[in-house]
Design an enzyme around this catalytic site. Structure first.
Site, PDB file in Angstrom:
ATOM      1  N   GLY A  11       0.840  -1.205   0.000  1.00 21.03           N
ATOM      2  CA  GLY A  11       0.000   0.000   0.000  1.00 21.03           C
ATOM      3  C   GLY A  11       0.870   1.247   0.000  1.00 21.03           C
ATOM      4  O   GLY A  11       0.523   2.272  -0.591  1.00 21.03           O
ATOM      5  N   ASN A  12       2.051   1.146   0.618  1.00 21.76           N
ATOM      6  CA  ASN A  12       2.952   2.295   0.688  1.00 21.76           C
ATOM      7  C   ASN A  12       3.630   2.605  -0.635  1.00 21.76           C
ATOM      8  O   ASN A  12       4.140   3.706  -0.823  1.00 21.76           O
ATOM      9  CB  ASN A  12       4.028   2.052   1.750  1.00 21.76           C
ATOM     10  CG  ASN A  12       3.447   2.187   3.132  1.00 21.76           C
ATOM     11  OD1 ASN A  12       2.672   3.099   3.390  1.00 21.76           O
ATOM     12  ND2 ASN A  12       3.781   1.264   4.001  1.00 21.76           N
ATOM     13  N   LYS A 131      -3.542  -5.906  12.119  1.00 24.72           N
ATOM     14  CA  LYS A 131      -3.259  -5.307  10.802  1.00 24.72           C
ATOM     15  C   LYS A 131      -3.293  -3.791  10.897  1.00 24.72           C
ATOM     16  O   LYS A 131      -4.329  -3.200  11.221  1.00 24.72           O
ATOM     17  CB  LYS A 131      -4.298  -5.808   9.790  1.00 24.72           C
ATOM     18  CG  LYS A 131      -4.055  -5.324   8.391  1.00 24.72           C
ATOM     19  CD  LYS A 131      -2.905  -6.028   7.757  1.00 24.72           C
ATOM     20  CE  LYS A 131      -2.369  -5.290   6.556  1.00 24.72           C
ATOM     21  NZ  LYS A 131      -1.009  -5.626   6.241  1.00 24.72           N
ATOM     22  N   LYS A 218      -1.991  -8.823   2.446  1.00 19.09           N
ATOM     23  CA  LYS A 218      -1.962  -9.017   0.977  1.00 19.09           C
ATOM     24  C   LYS A 218      -0.813  -9.922   0.538  1.00 19.09           C
ATOM     25  O   LYS A 218      -0.908 -10.568  -0.503  1.00 19.09           O
ATOM     26  CB  LYS A 218      -1.924  -7.682   0.235  1.00 19.09           C
ATOM     27  CG  LYS A 218      -0.674  -6.858   0.448  1.00 19.09           C
ATOM     28  CD  LYS A 218       0.268  -6.873  -0.697  1.00 19.09           C
ATOM     29  CE  LYS A 218       1.520  -6.096  -0.494  1.00 19.09           C
ATOM     30  NZ  LYS A 218       2.106  -5.869   0.802  1.00 19.09           N
ATOM     31  N   LYS A 280       6.026 -10.594   5.487  1.00 16.22           N
ATOM     32  CA  LYS A 280       6.433 -10.711   4.074  1.00 16.22           C
ATOM     33  C   LYS A 280       7.248 -12.000   3.883  1.00 16.22           C
ATOM     34  O   LYS A 280       7.064 -12.734   2.906  1.00 16.22           O
ATOM     35  CB  LYS A 280       7.276  -9.508   3.651  1.00 16.22           C
ATOM     36  CG  LYS A 280       6.516  -8.199   3.671  1.00 16.22           C
ATOM     37  CD  LYS A 280       7.365  -7.070   3.136  1.00 16.22           C
ATOM     38  CE  LYS A 280       6.827  -5.709   3.505  1.00 16.22           C
ATOM     39  NZ  LYS A 280       5.393  -5.533   3.505  1.00 16.22           N
TER      40      LYS A 280
HETATM   41  N1  LIG Z   1      -3.864  -5.510   3.087  1.00 23.21           N
HETATM   42  C1  LIG Z   1      -2.535  -5.257   3.190  1.00 23.21           C
HETATM   43  O1  LIG Z   1      -1.726  -6.130   3.493  1.00 23.21           O
HETATM   44  O2  LIG Z   1      -2.174  -3.929   2.963  1.00 23.21           O
HETATM   45  P1  LIG Z   1      -0.700  -3.275   3.141  1.00 23.21           P
HETATM   46  O3  LIG Z   1       0.270  -4.088   2.367  1.00 23.21           O
HETATM   47  O4  LIG Z   1      -0.867  -1.878   2.608  1.00 23.21           O
HETATM   48  O5  LIG Z   1      -0.429  -3.291   4.628  1.00 23.21           O
END
Ligand SMILES: NC(=O)OP(=O)(O)O
Length: 318
Positions: A11-12, A131, A218, A280
Site C-alpha cells: 500500500g505504501n 493489521k 496481501k 512478508k
Molecule cells: N492488506 C494489506 O496487506 O495492505 P498493506 O500491504 O498496505 O499493509
C-alpha cells in the site's frame, strides 16, 4: 508456456507515509512503481498484480466516521471498505498501467477483479487485531481516538515510530476466483487481484457466502493464489532493496540468497520484525513451500537489476 509471476505492491508503494495522499501523489507513485514491471513483461512473463490497501482502507474508515458524524450517513462495514479500496486502487493501477503499456508499445489487456477470499470465521485473529491501517498518529492522538471511538492502536515498528490503528487480519484460506485469475493471466492478460488481501468472507452451513470484518495480509493472499495456480515466481515490492540480518545494527548483513531452513531459523531467532518484514518473509516461505520456485523481496526501483533483492528458494539457488 510463459513464466508466471505474482507481484505484490505494498500500500505504501502507492500512498507513502510522508505524503498527504492526494490523488496526484498516488497516481505519480503508482506510475513510478508500475514502470518497473515493464522489464518483466519484456522478458516474457505473464503477470498477476496484487496490492496492499493499509493506508487507503484506513482513510476510508475515517471518511466513514466523518460522514456519520457530519451528515448522519450510515457507516459501511469493513468488508465493503476493503471492496471499495480494491475497486479504487485497482482502477488506479489499471488506468496507469494501460498508459505505460501504450508508451512502451506493448499490446496487453489489463483487468481488475474485486476478489473475495475465504477465511475461518472463528480465526483467533478476530480477537487480536494486528493489521495496521490508515495514517500514523502520535501517542497523544492515538490515546484520544481510542478513548473517543474505541479504536485499537499499536506502536509502529519502523524507525519513524508513531501509532497506527489495527484491525483483525484473518488468515487467507482460498481465493474464490483463482481459476478465472489463472485462465486470464495464462492467456496473457495482466490481472489485478487480491487487492488489500481480498475481501474476507466465509461460507456458512448452507453454503451462503457471508462477510466478515477484517483486512487480510496481501502478501499471504498473494502467496496463496500464486502457489494455487502454480505461478513460478513471487515478488514482494517494498521500501528496502534486501532483507537483512541484524537490521539497522552496526553488524547489519544483507541476506541475498536464502533457503527455507535458514530463513525459518532466522525468523525463529526474531531477526524479522512483526508488523513489518516478518509477514512478508512468511508469505515468501509459504509460496516456495507450496511449489513456487522463487520468492523475491526488493524495492520496486531495484527490481530490474537482478543483482538486488533477497531471493528465497526451498534449496539454495546460488
Ligand atoms: N492488506 C494489506 O496487506 O495492505 P498493506 O500491504 O498496505 O499493509
Amino acid at each position: 508456456m510463459n513464466k508466471l509471476a505474482v507481484v505484490a505492491l505494498g500500500g505504501n508503494a502507492l500512498l507513502r507515509g510522508n505524503q498527504k495522499g492526494t490523488v496526484e501523489e498516488q497516481n505519480a507513485n503508482t506510475t513510478d512503481t508500475l514502470e518497473n514491471l515493464i522489464f518483466l513483461i519484456k522478458e516474457g512473463y505473464d503477470i498477476i498484480i496484487a496490492h496492499g490497501n493499509g493506508p487507503q482502507v484506513g482513510n476510508i474508515l475515517m471518511r466513514n466516521d466523518a460522514g456519520e458524524q457530519l451528515y448522519n450517513i450510515p457507516q459501511m462495514p469493513l468488508d465493503i471498505d476493503v471492496a471499495d479500496s480494491q475497486g479504487g486502487i485497482g482502477y488506479m493501477i489499471e488506468r496507469n498501467l494501460r498508459n505505460i503499456l501504450k508508451k512502451h508499445g506493448i499490446k496487453k489487456d489489463v483487468i481488475t477483479l474485486v476478489t473475495q477470499v475465504v477465511v475461518d470465521k472463528d480465526d483467533p485473529a478476530f480477537e487480536n487485531p494486528t493489521k495496521r491501517v490508515g495514517k500514523i498518529y502520535t501517542k497523544e492522538e492515538a490515546d484520544a481516538l481510542a478513548a473517543d471511538k474505541g479504536w485499537i492502536f499499536k506502536e509502529e515498528v519502523k524507525a519513524d515510530g508513531g501509532w497506527r490503528r489495527v484491525v483483525p487480519s484473518p488468515r487467507p484460506m482460498r481465493v474464490m476466483n483463482e481459476e478465472i485469475v489463472s485462465k486470464l493471466a495464462r492467456e496473457g492478460n495482466i490481472v489485478i487481484t487480491v487487492g488489500g488481501g481480498g475481501v474476507p468472507v466465509y461460507e456458512d452451513a448452507d453454503g451462503q457466502i457471508c462477510p466478515v470484518e477484517g483486512v487480510i495480509d496481501k502478501d499471504l493472499a498473494s502467496a496463496l493464489i500464486g502457489a494455487r495456480i502454480k505461478a513460478d515466481e513471487f515478488y514482494i515490492l517494498t521500501d528496502v532493496p534486501y532483507i537483512y540480518k541484524n537490521f539497522k545494527q552496526p553488524n547489519e548483513e544483507i541476506l541475498e540468497f536464502l533457503d527455507y531452513k535458514d530463513t525459518m531459523e532466522l525468523m525463529n531467532d526474531g531477526q524479522f520484525a512483526e508488523g513489518s518484514m516478518a509477514p512478508k518473509i512468511r508469505a515468501c516461505l509459504e509460496f516456495v513451500q507450496n511449489g513456487g520456485k522463487k520468492s523475491v523481496i526488493t524495492e520496486a526501483t531495484k527490481l530490474e537489476d537482478r543483482k538486488y533483492g533477497s531471493k528465497i528458494t526451498m534449496e539454495y539457488e546460488n
